[in-house]
Motif scaffolding. Sequence first.
Motif: not given
Length: 680
Positions: A79-81, A83, A94, A96, A98, A324, A333, A335, A341
């Motif tokens: 996961a590459w968040p 936000p 969010l 995200v 992938c 956040w 945040v 991942g 996450v």
Amino acid sequence: MKYFQHPGLSAKSSKGELAPCSPRRAANHRAGRHFTVALTVVCLVSIRSNAADNEPGLLRRLGYNHPGLVVDLGVGLWAWPLPMDYDRDGDMDLVVSCPDVPYSGVYLFENRDGAVTMPVFQPAQRIGDARRNIQVSYVEEIPRVLTPGTEYVGFLDHHLGQPKDLPLAADFHEGKVRANQWKYADFDGDGQLDLLIGIGDWFEYGWDNAFSDQGEWTRGPLRGYVYWARNTGTNHEPRYAEPRKLAAGEQLVDVYGMPSPNLADFDSDGDLDLLCGEFVDKFTYFENQGTRTEPKFAKGRRLMSNGQPLQMDLCMIVPVAVDWDGDGDEDLVVGQEDGRVALIEHTGTVVDGLPQFEPPRFFQQMADSLKFGALVTPASRDWDGDGDEDLICGNTAGRIGFIENLDGGDPPKWAAPQRLQADGEEIRIMAGENGSIQGPCEAKWGYTTLSVADWDHDGLKDLLVNSIWGKVVWYRNIGATGSPKLAAQQPVEVAWSGEPRKPAWFWWDPKGDALATQWRTTPVVLDFNGDGLNDLVMLDHEGYLSLFERSRRDGQLELSPPRRVFTEETGEPLRLTDGRAGKSGRRKFHFADWDQDGQIDLLVNSGNVLFLQGVRSDKETYRVHNRGDVDARRLAGHTTSPTTVDWDQNGVPDLLVGAEDGFFYYLRNPRSATHDHGSP
């Protein structure tokens, strides 16, 4: 047919054991007369993108089928968040990314709960194709999205549709780069947006099989550098100076790979500090002891929480600093590898110059697609004794999960996964510093793969498990029918004649008569010879599919050394992998009469699942014919894990595949009537 009976089931039953775990993408080929099913290995951190759930083929992702259920938010592997307030309604959503097969994409998890710290997000909506090394920066509260050398202009309006090249070469760093993370930041307070770039360099680390006889890693560490590229132009027309590495104290900033740099005022003193992640699970904080316009970073210190180093549950972490919860301080945040996450909330306090954070809390979503970690390895058995098929699964984290079938439906309604315990403690097998042949950076991986079977013939279902170590162990069920309870792990032992066999590249020796063989391969339990005793089938130390036959000696169960009774049509022994060290093992397979011809077949991990048709069997040999993959859809960049189910109870085995993304994919047997069990 007498042979190849699953424990307690007939050969034609569609229920039965399973084989699961976590290998890499398999490519099947013939080399001369030898039918060697070989592996094309793709390093776990070198992931290729693929299309989403609209690929050709009949395999479809399985849903929870459980309205109102709340589970951990998750994409596929890694996961590459990003936000952001994506829908501009005043609260944080969010986004995200992938990058992995088959879930590759950028996904929106919408927040409909408003400005609360831990909303329950809506199910994922795919909004675009994945990009590697994608990062978000916040410029005047507007999210700006970058990948190496590129900005995606107006992301909130155009997603990834308006890429703009930046005037700096993406490959400026010479080395073996496995992370290249670009962000905007006004580093020196002159009002111009500079570039802050994190580089993960694996040149010194190399890859694979570098332990001494004492289990010490003999190559270098991962390197994680942070560069500053000063903007000597303007924000409208930037020009970037040659990137230079940042220093902290008397040394360069250098964390353990994949730095994910964040520049923000974490200690609320008016200047910008540096906070980095790493490839594994921890965080390093570099306090700015200079000024806003002339930063000077102190030596890095680990972030702490409640007196212990702050760490994530898994590895491959991607932290993003953002306020956040809107309370004025910078939260994280983050991942991680299994697609989840987490929020790591800033407490608002600073102790001895170190900002204080709460432990990670994983975000939640309304349940949609059934998931258990990454590289999930399912076995379908009635675990709780209520008459329907549950799922017992391993995954990359080294855990074992129980996913309860709540209604015996077709498709079933599933409960949220529960982590199994043994001897009162959660089961988690991990490599640690020297348990993975690919080195210490894989310390938090476990790659559990398993079978569910009555191994000690006491009438209760036990667990047989293999993992990243290649140590085959079992957990005895000391509970009762319908109320399983697992005892502590113990080794599966073989009546070796002489020294136990092991793969030549293991730096360690198995203890006593313990079975140590190819890593990350399924230990399949079945009554091969029809004598009423459960045997073991799995790869031997050289990659040949082998039978470990069971017998009774003086009233005690005994497991014989492996015999290579599985062959190709030519009569050559069936070798499922001829790779060495990190290229070895990684095979998941399952026995079932897939084509309903009365012969038991082999279903083996591949791009999806390879069908090896059983064409002849007797007490001594089992021959197979390669019929190719069962479907056109690609489910693996590294591995899949097949099992069969019979939810419609028609006696015909249907296919359930644990995929690399941690989701499950269902394929109706072509010999059954057409019916779709996929997610809507």
